[in-house]
Design a protein around this motif. Structure first.
Motif, PDB file in Angstrom:
ATOM      1  N   GLN A 180     -22.994 -27.100  -2.813  1.00 49.82           N
ATOM      2  CA  GLN A 180     -23.405 -28.306  -3.961  1.00 49.82           C
ATOM      3  C   GLN A 180     -24.893 -28.215  -3.896  1.00 49.82           C
ATOM      4  O   GLN A 180     -25.273 -28.242  -4.924  1.00 49.82           O
ATOM      5  CB  GLN A 180     -23.042 -29.447  -3.332  1.00 49.82           C
ATOM      6  N   SER A 181     -25.581 -28.039  -2.704  1.00 49.02           N
ATOM      7  CA  SER A 181     -26.913 -28.228  -2.552  1.00 49.02           C
ATOM      8  C   SER A 181     -27.681 -27.025  -3.370  1.00 49.02           C
ATOM      9  O   SER A 181     -28.915 -27.393  -3.742  1.00 49.02           O
ATOM     10  CB  SER A 181     -27.509 -28.286  -1.183  1.00 49.02           C
ATOM     11  N   ILE A 182     -27.239 -25.552  -3.364  1.00 51.42           N
ATOM     12  CA  ILE A 182     -27.550 -24.766  -4.177  1.00 51.42           C
ATOM     13  C   ILE A 182     -27.205 -24.756  -5.640  1.00 51.42           C
ATOM     14  O   ILE A 182     -27.439 -23.706  -6.239  1.00 51.42           O
ATOM     15  CB  ILE A 182     -27.476 -23.281  -3.473  1.00 51.42           C
ATOM     16  N   GLY A 183     -26.443 -25.618  -6.064  1.00 49.47           N
ATOM     17  CA  GLY A 183     -26.185 -25.832  -7.385  1.00 49.47           C
ATOM     18  C   GLY A 183     -24.860 -24.909  -7.629  1.00 49.47           C
ATOM     19  O   GLY A 183     -24.776 -24.591  -8.736  1.00 49.47           O
ATOM     20  N   GLY A 184     -24.050 -24.828  -6.601  1.00 52.11           N
ATOM     21  CA  GLY A 184     -22.653 -24.076  -6.923  1.00 52.11           C
ATOM     22  C   GLY A 184     -21.839 -24.891  -7.745  1.00 52.11           C
ATOM     23  O   GLY A 184     -22.268 -25.671  -8.807  1.00 52.11           O
ATOM     24  N   PRO A 185     -20.654 -24.802  -7.356  1.00 54.77           N
ATOM     25  CA  PRO A 185     -19.577 -25.675  -8.191  1.00 54.77           C
ATOM     26  C   PRO A 185     -19.859 -27.165  -8.328  1.00 54.77           C
ATOM     27  O   PRO A 185     -20.370 -27.792  -7.393  1.00 54.77           O
ATOM     28  CB  PRO A 185     -18.302 -25.580  -7.447  1.00 54.77           C
ATOM     29  N   SER A 186     -19.443 -27.501  -9.434  1.00 53.39           N
ATOM     30  CA  SER A 186     -20.017 -29.193  -9.827  1.00 53.39           C
ATOM     31  C   SER A 186     -19.054 -29.957  -8.801  1.00 53.39           C
ATOM     32  O   SER A 186     -18.202 -29.666  -8.207  1.00 53.39           O
ATOM     33  CB  SER A 186     -19.695 -29.350 -11.010  1.00 53.39           C
ATOM     34  N   GLN A 187     -19.413 -31.253  -8.811  1.00 49.18           N
ATOM     35  CA  GLN A 187     -18.664 -32.249  -8.197  1.00 49.18           C
ATOM     36  C   GLN A 187     -17.115 -32.201  -8.539  1.00 49.18           C
ATOM     37  O   GLN A 187     -16.947 -31.915  -9.356  1.00 49.18           O
ATOM     38  CB  GLN A 187     -18.990 -33.540  -8.232  1.00 49.18           C
ATOM     39  N   GLY A 188     -16.107 -32.029  -7.451  1.00 46.59           N
ATOM     40  CA  GLY A 188     -14.904 -31.911  -7.928  1.00 46.59           C
ATOM     41  C   GLY A 188     -14.547 -30.584  -8.193  1.00 46.59           C
ATOM     42  O   GLY A 188     -13.457 -30.289  -8.658  1.00 46.59           O
ATOM     43  N   GLY A 189     -15.376 -29.678  -7.656  1.00 42.94           N
ATOM     44  CA  GLY A 189     -15.111 -28.441  -8.020  1.00 42.94           C
ATOM     45  C   GLY A 189     -14.291 -27.929  -6.767  1.00 42.94           C
ATOM     46  O   GLY A 189     -12.896 -27.515  -7.082  1.00 42.94           O
ATOM     47  N   LEU A 190     -14.929 -27.432  -5.442  1.00 46.92           N
ATOM     48  CA  LEU A 190     -13.942 -26.890  -4.516  1.00 46.92           C
ATOM     49  C   LEU A 190     -13.468 -28.050  -3.558  1.00 46.92           C
ATOM     50  O   LEU A 190     -12.524 -27.946  -3.018  1.00 46.92           O
ATOM     51  CB  LEU A 190     -15.028 -26.107  -3.696  1.00 46.92           C
ATOM     52  N   ASP A 191     -14.109 -29.605  -3.705  1.00 45.40           N
ATOM     53  CA  ASP A 191     -13.411 -30.291  -2.854  1.00 45.40           C
ATOM     54  C   ASP A 191     -12.044 -30.925  -3.152  1.00 45.40           C
ATOM     55  O   ASP A 191     -11.355 -31.623  -2.725  1.00 45.40           O
ATOM     56  CB  ASP A 191     -14.616 -31.506  -2.639  1.00 45.40           C
ATOM     57  N   ARG A 192     -11.455 -30.393  -4.346  1.00 48.72           N
ATOM     58  CA  ARG A 192     -10.393 -30.641  -4.566  1.00 48.72           C
ATOM     59  C   ARG A 192      -9.049 -30.134  -3.897  1.00 48.72           C
ATOM     60  O   ARG A 192      -8.205 -30.608  -3.803  1.00 48.72           O
ATOM     61  CB  ARG A 192      -9.714 -30.354  -6.228  1.00 48.72           C
ATOM     62  N   PHE A 193      -9.678 -29.163  -2.996  1.00 45.51           N
ATOM     63  CA  PHE A 193      -8.656 -28.515  -2.161  1.00 45.51           C
ATOM     64  C   PHE A 193      -8.564 -29.533  -0.843  1.00 45.51           C
ATOM     65  O   PHE A 193      -7.777 -29.394   0.110  1.00 45.51           O
ATOM     66  CB  PHE A 193      -9.397 -27.264  -1.588  1.00 45.51           C
ATOM     67  N   LEU A 194      -9.478 -30.624  -0.821  1.00 46.26           N
ATOM     68  CA  LEU A 194      -9.155 -31.438   0.513  1.00 46.26           C
ATOM     69  C   LEU A 194      -8.006 -32.112   0.286  1.00 46.26           C
ATOM     70  O   LEU A 194      -7.265 -32.267   1.303  1.00 46.26           O
ATOM     71  CB  LEU A 194     -10.652 -32.309   0.495  1.00 46.26           C
ATOM     72  N   PHE A 195      -7.907 -32.700  -0.789  1.00 45.62           N
ATOM     73  CA  PHE A 195      -6.683 -33.689  -0.934  1.00 45.62           C
ATOM     74  C   PHE A 195      -5.839 -32.972  -2.053  1.00 45.62           C
ATOM     75  O   PHE A 195      -4.606 -33.670  -2.495  1.00 45.62           O
ATOM     76  CB  PHE A 195      -6.836 -35.257  -1.279  1.00 45.62           C
ATOM     77  N   GLY A 196      -6.104 -31.849  -2.587  1.00 44.91           N
ATOM     78  CA  GLY A 196      -5.241 -31.384  -3.606  1.00 44.91           C
ATOM     79  C   GLY A 196      -5.460 -32.065  -5.017  1.00 44.91           C
ATOM     80  O   GLY A 196      -5.788 -33.290  -5.243  1.00 44.91           O
ATOM     81  N   GLN A 197      -5.362 -31.233  -5.827  1.00 49.91           N
ATOM     82  CA  GLN A 197      -5.380 -31.507  -7.470  1.00 49.91           C
ATOM     83  C   GLN A 197      -4.604 -30.677  -8.237  1.00 49.91           C
ATOM     84  O   GLN A 197      -5.059 -29.731  -9.020  1.00 49.91           O
ATOM     85  CB  GLN A 197      -6.809 -31.449  -7.769  1.00 49.91           C
ATOM     86  N   ALA A 198      -3.104 -30.980  -8.097  1.00 46.01           N
ATOM     87  CA  ALA A 198      -2.449 -30.392  -8.869  1.00 46.01           C
ATOM     88  C   ALA A 198      -2.796 -30.117 -10.568  1.00 46.01           C
ATOM     89  O   ALA A 198      -2.218 -29.232 -11.081  1.00 46.01           O
ATOM     90  CB  ALA A 198      -0.830 -30.530  -8.668  1.00 46.01           C
ATOM     91  N   SER A 199      -3.158 -31.318 -10.952  1.00 43.12           N
ATOM     92  CA  SER A 199      -3.287 -31.255 -12.401  1.00 43.12           C
ATOM     93  C   SER A 199      -4.687 -30.205 -12.759  1.00 43.12           C
ATOM     94  O   SER A 199      -4.521 -29.777 -13.981  1.00 43.12           O
ATOM     95  CB  SER A 199      -3.852 -32.566 -12.938  1.00 43.12           C
ATOM     96  N   ALA A 200      -5.271 -29.487 -11.914  1.00 42.73           N
ATOM     97  CA  ALA A 200      -6.160 -28.533 -12.282  1.00 42.73           C
ATOM     98  C   ALA A 200      -5.352 -26.939 -12.282  1.00 42.73           C
ATOM     99  O   ALA A 200      -6.195 -26.171 -12.534  1.00 42.73           O
ATOM    100  CB  ALA A 200      -7.348 -28.321 -11.058  1.00 42.73           C
ATOM    101  N   LEU A 201      -4.262 -27.071 -12.007  1.00 41.38           N
ATOM    102  CA  LEU A 201      -3.546 -25.842 -11.903  1.00 41.38           C
ATOM    103  C   LEU A 201      -3.346 -25.421 -13.453  1.00 41.38           C
ATOM    104  O   LEU A 201      -3.012 -26.055 -14.252  1.00 41.38           O
ATOM    105  CB  LEU A 201      -1.941 -26.033 -11.390  1.00 41.38           C
ATOM    106  N   ILE A 202      -3.456 -24.170 -13.489  1.00 41.11           N
ATOM    107  CA  ILE A 202      -3.241 -23.243 -14.772  1.00 41.11           C
ATOM    108  C   ILE A 202      -2.153 -22.398 -14.764  1.00 41.11           C
ATOM    109  O   ILE A 202      -1.651 -22.023 -13.509  1.00 41.11           O
ATOM    110  CB  ILE A 202      -4.510 -22.851 -15.470  1.00 41.11           C
ATOM    111  N   GLU A 203      -1.896 -21.596 -15.758  1.00 37.71           N
ATOM    112  CA  GLU A 203      -0.825 -20.939 -15.838  1.00 37.71           C
ATOM    113  C   GLU A 203      -0.926 -19.716 -14.827  1.00 37.71           C
ATOM    114  O   GLU A 203       0.197 -19.434 -13.968  1.00 37.71           O
ATOM    115  CB  GLU A 203      -0.528 -20.302 -17.303  1.00 37.71           C
ATOM    116  N   THR A 204      -1.976 -19.144 -14.845  1.00 33.49           N
ATOM    117  CA  THR A 204      -2.229 -17.872 -13.790  1.00 33.49           C
ATOM    118  C   THR A 204      -1.922 -18.544 -12.435  1.00 33.49           C
ATOM    119  O   THR A 204      -1.535 -17.757 -11.545  1.00 33.49           O
ATOM    120  CB  THR A 204      -3.516 -17.161 -14.205  1.00 33.49           C
ATOM    121  N   ASP A 205      -2.475 -19.512 -12.123  1.00 33.42           N
ATOM    122  CA  ASP A 205      -2.442 -20.234 -10.771  1.00 33.42           C
ATOM    123  C   ASP A 205      -0.837 -20.303 -10.199  1.00 33.42           C
ATOM    124  O   ASP A 205      -0.545 -19.985  -9.409  1.00 33.42           O
ATOM    125  CB  ASP A 205      -2.911 -21.537 -10.548  1.00 33.42           C
TER     126      ASP A 205
END
Lengths: 314, 368
Positions: free
Chosen positions: A124-149
């Protein structure tokens, strides 16, 4: 009214693309972790899954740093490598020092998780994925799933089940009587490693839907619920997979109706509710029937005493 | 009023968190209750959130009471479940705390007025500690976290000092504790209350999962360094404080999560101890094992030569590896060693013969 709403949500699975993938992804996780969780529960390694899932977090961070994409297969590969590594570290601590298993698990899960947090905040500090990018893996965010996933998750789950079916007998022996298995010439050490590997795969599938923090519940609760009804391993696996699948569908549907709600906590509450029902109402060991049986016993004891004293007084 | 810089307040908070957790953690590691502390430190979230709902703000005392109550609730449910025989102990732990934690997380995310961020639940918000000051009669008396953690430290020291004997005996031999009337169950629950209190207070600064790092990791490192409980506690606190300070510096240097890097550094320190500890470290263990293996192989080779000579057969250094199934290098090394030690002499044909010293040694090995 309520029923109507539920039906709308339910049929949404067939019409609404997002909801379909959410439900499919969660079901795949529930079924896989439900079935594999039976082995961890029966081998008294329930909390091993907790350490494995927390250890997966730095893997996601490293995969992102080195690959630079959010490609789900790569992230999952990183997670799997670290989950495995966490498992090995835990085993190495217990086998080479006098530290007991519980402390070894605590060390692995907190230190790896700490490292994961460091990596995520670094990104986050080097401007990587925006907020809610990778930290959805903490509690899961199934709504971010797409077909290939979902297709990837399906392939991984299918792999787990193929292994499970091919090695069912071996895994069963290694679980219930590993000494006997060894004497029969089964490579119990390799079987344990195999089992750890498929559990790692289940953990990785779970990253998207329940997240690393609550994953342990998806491994234990369905199996513990199934155990209340059934004692044969095969049937227990099937029932546990069904329980896991149901909680996946229900949990993801509830969370998808509410804005910004993580899937993980809802799925966990659903599966724990199923476990609670099982603990109370299972005909063999349930609290309710235990209580009724005890009361009946007491009543018949009282009757016996009263007839006995009645006879004495005559 | 004396002004203390923000950095010092953060470091001071971290040191106090580390010292509080690491001292209590000693008993958790020794009593094999590490995962129970995992459960408690997750479950306090629910109590904290409910307390915030009830009083409408993050007042210190209600939050601590709420957290401690939910911690005790967790321990009681876990014990009730596994005493009933329906679930194993580790399964009960792994079911109860995710459930309570999940409810807490949903309450935090869905209720707008709690003002707790989900991420801060997991890895704390120690960087904001300096802005939370305590007022006494409208006078600013300094950082709230330093006051709260300081009071907790006094409570923890008092708890350990007063109950030291009870804690020690019930930790190492529960049945002796019962027989001399020390009530280990009472000690157990008091310890759980102290764990929950420490977890709630530390929760605010380092979050649910990194509390566990401070509970378990320094104490486990200390466990590999000493045999005495009192030394272990001092070492554990020292290691915790070193991790806190080094972790803070690391975090500032690379601009990453403070709590996360403290946990990572504590893990690195544990790793160093694991490898280099004087008695129980991996290097020493490996040395000891290879020394033992060498000793055994020495016995094997001397008794082998002894038996072969008694049976009137020749033993040569070149066939030794074949005879005993060792690699050529290893058997060469061994045969050189036994010649150097004058257990064996090589004659002109290259055959090995035992010296008087070697015969003595071989007899010693074959009889013992």
């Amino acid at each position: 009214m309520v029923i109507e709403e539920i039906l709308v949500i339910f049929f949404g699975i067939f019409t609404d693309y997002t909801l379909r993938y959410v439900a499919l992804g969660s079901t795949i996780l529930g079924v896989t972790s439900g079935a594999l969780g039976c082995f961890t529960v029966l081998r008294k390694q329930s909390l091993f899954g907790d350490a494995l899932s927390h250890a997966a977090l730095p893997g996601i961070g490293f995969a992102y740093i080195f690959a630079g994409t959010k490609d789900s297969m790569l992230l999952m590969l990183g997670a799997a490598v670290f989950a495995w590594f966490g498992g090995i570290v835990t085993l190495a601590i217990t086998s080479t020092t006098r530290i007991k298993q519980d402390a070894a698990l605590g060390i692995t899960l907190s230190v790896f998780f700490g490292l994961g947090v460091v990596l995520l905040t670094y990104l986050q500090s080097i401007g990587g994925p925006s907020q809610g990018g990778l930290d959805r893996f903490l509690f899961g965010q199934a709504s971010a799933l797409i077909e290939t996933d979902v297709i990837n998750l399906g392939i991984l789950a299918a792999g787990c089940f193929v292994v499970l079916i091919i090695f069912f007998k071996e895994l069963k022996i290694a679980t219930f009587d590993s000494a006997f298995g060894q004497s029969m010439g089964f490579p119990t050490k390799y079987l344990s490693a195999l089992l750890t590997s498929v559990i790692v795969v289940a953990v990785v599938i779970g990253l998207h839907t329940v997240g690393v923090v609550l994953m342990v519940s998806m491994l234990i609760a369905p199996a513990a619920a199934a155990r209340q009804w059934i004692s044969s391993l095969k049937n227990m696996l099937i029932l546990s997979a069904i329980f896991g699948g149901i909680s996946g569908v229900i949990g993801s549907m509830i969370s998808s109706t509410t804005e910004g709600m993580s899937t993980g906590p809802v799925i966990v509450i659903t599966i724990t509710a199923i476990l609670g029902i099982s603990l109370f109402f299972s005909p063999k060991n349930g609290y309710l029937f235990q209580y009724l049986r005890k009361r009946k016993q007491r009543q018949s004891n009282l009757n016996e005493i009263s007839t006995a004293t009645g006879e004495n007084s005559n | 009023m004396i002004e203390i810089s923000n950095d010092l307040i953060i470091i001071g908070t971290a040191i106090l968190v580390a010292a509080n957790c690491a001292s209590i953690g000693t008993f958790l590691v020794l009593r094999q209750m590490a995962m129970m502390s995992d459960a408690i430190s997750h479950a306090v979230l629910l109590g904290i959130v409910i307390a915030v709902f009830m009083v409408g703000g993050r007042e210190t005392i209600p939050v601590i009471v709420g957290g401690v109550l939910s911690g005790i609730l967790t321990v009681s449910i876990v014990e009730m479940l596994y005493r009933s025989g329906k679930l194993k102990k580790d399964s009960s732990i792994g079911i109860v705390f995710p459930f309570l934690f999940a409810i807490g997380v949903i309450l935090v995310t869905q209720a707008g007025n709690v003002h707790i961020d989900v991420q801060h639940v997991l890895y704390g918000s120690i960087e904001f500690v300096p802005f939370d000051t305590l007022y006494l009669d409208e006078v600013n008396i300094g950082s709230k976290s330093l006051w709260v953690l300081g009071v907790l430290a006094i409570a923890n020291i008092a708890f350990i000092a007063i109950l030291y004997k009870e804690l020690k005996i019930s930790t190492f031999d529960a049945s002796v504790a019962v027989s001399v009337g020390l009530m280990p169950m009472l000690v157990h629950y008091l310890l759980m209350i102290m764990v929950a209190t420490t977890a709630v207070v530390a929760f605010e600064s380092v979050g649910a999962i990194l509390v566990i790092a401070f509970f378990i990791v320094p104490a486990s490192g200390a466990y590999l360094l000493t045999e005495r409980l009192s030394h272990m506690m001092v070492l554990s606190v020292t290691l915790g404080i070193i991790s806190a300070i080094a972790g803070y510096l690391f975090a500032v240097l690379f601009d990453v999560s403070i709590a996360g890097s403290m946990a990572t550094i504590s893990g690195a320190i544990f790793g160093l101890i694991w490898v280099f500890a004087p008695n129980r470290g991996l290097i020493n263990r490996w040395r000891r094992i290879s020394k033992q293996r060498f000793e055994i192989d020495l016995a094997i080779v001397l008794t082998f030569i002894h038996d072969e000579i008694n049976a009137n057969r020749q033993v040569s250094a070149s066939t030794l590896s074949n005879d005993l199934g060792w690699t050529i290098d290893y058997s060469k090394k061994l045969s050189e060693f036994i010649q150097e030690k004058k257990f064996v002499e090589q004659d002109v044909q290259g055959n090995l013969n035992l010296t008087i010293l070697g015969q003595k040694k071989a007899k010693y090995y074959s009889t013992s």
